[in-house]
Design a protein around this motif. Structure first.
Motif, PDB file in Angstrom:
ATOM      1  N   THR A   1     -21.040  53.678 -68.322  1.00 50.90           N
ATOM      2  CA  THR A   1     -20.859  52.475 -67.518  1.00 50.90           C
ATOM      3  C   THR A   1     -20.330  51.366 -68.414  1.00 50.90           C
ATOM      4  OG1 THR A   1     -22.312  50.626 -66.918  1.00 50.90           O
ATOM      5  CG2 THR A   1     -23.360  52.648 -67.386  1.00 50.90           C
TER       6      THR A   1
ATOM      7  N   TYR B   1     -22.610  60.429 -67.982  1.00 47.77           N
ATOM      8  CA  TYR B   1     -22.346  59.193 -67.247  1.00 47.77           C
ATOM      9  C   TYR B   1     -22.181  58.037 -68.210  1.00 47.77           C
ATOM     10  CZ  TYR B   1     -22.979  55.378 -63.980  1.00 47.77           C
ATOM     11  OH  TYR B   1     -22.803  54.238 -63.261  1.00 47.77           O
TER      12      TYR B   1
ATOM     13  N   CYS C   1     -14.474  53.093 -60.836  1.00 49.40           N
ATOM     14  CA  CYS C   1     -14.505  53.884 -62.043  1.00 49.40           C
ATOM     15  C   CYS C   1     -13.388  54.905 -61.955  1.00 49.40           C
ATOM     16  CB  CYS C   1     -15.873  54.543 -62.105  1.00 49.40           C
ATOM     17  SG  CYS C   1     -15.977  55.866 -63.235  1.00 49.40           S
TER      18      CYS C   1
ATOM     19  N   GLY D   1     -16.001  58.337 -65.844  1.00 51.19           N
ATOM     20  CA  GLY D   1     -16.049  56.888 -66.003  1.00 51.19           C
ATOM     21  C   GLY D   1     -15.519  56.476 -67.356  1.00 51.19           C
TER      22      GLY D   1
END
Length: 85
Positions: free
Chosen positions: A7, A5, A82, A68
Motif C-alpha cells: 500500500t 500486498y 491500485c 499494487g
C-alpha cells in the motif's frame, strides 16, 4: 501461491519529471541511482501523464505475486486505485 500486498502507506519510491524523462526518489529523499532498479521501475510502463506516483519498493524485486506495485495519486489526497503495471 500467496499474493504480497503493498500500500502507499509503506515506504516506496516517488517519480518526478526531470527534463524529458523521470527521476526516482528514495524513501529517505535521496536519488535512486541503481541502474537495475531504475530499469525495473521503467519496465512497469507507468503512464507518463501520472504526475504523483508512489512505487512499491517490492516492484524492484521480480516478484510475480506482488500486487499494487504503483499507485497514481493525481486527483487529490486519495489514491485513484491500485495498478499492477
Amino acid at each position: 501461491m500467496r499474493l504480497i500486498y503493498t500500500t502507499d502507506q509503506m515506504p516506496g519510491y516517488k517519480r518526478i519529471r526531470k527534463g524529458k524523462g523521470f527521476s526516482f526518489i528514495l524513501p529517505d529523499g535521496g536519488l535512486l541511482s541503481d541502474k537495475d532498479k531504475r530499469r525495473r521501475i521503467l519496465s512497469l510502463a507507468i503512464p507518463p501523464a501520472y504526475e504523483n506516483v508512489w512505487i512499491s519498493i517490492e516492484s524492484c524485486i521480480p516478484l510475480p505475486r506482488a500486487w499494487g506495485r504503483a499507485m497514481p495519486r493525481d486527483f487529490g489526497p486519495t489514491s485513484e486505485g491500485c495498478s499492477n503495471f
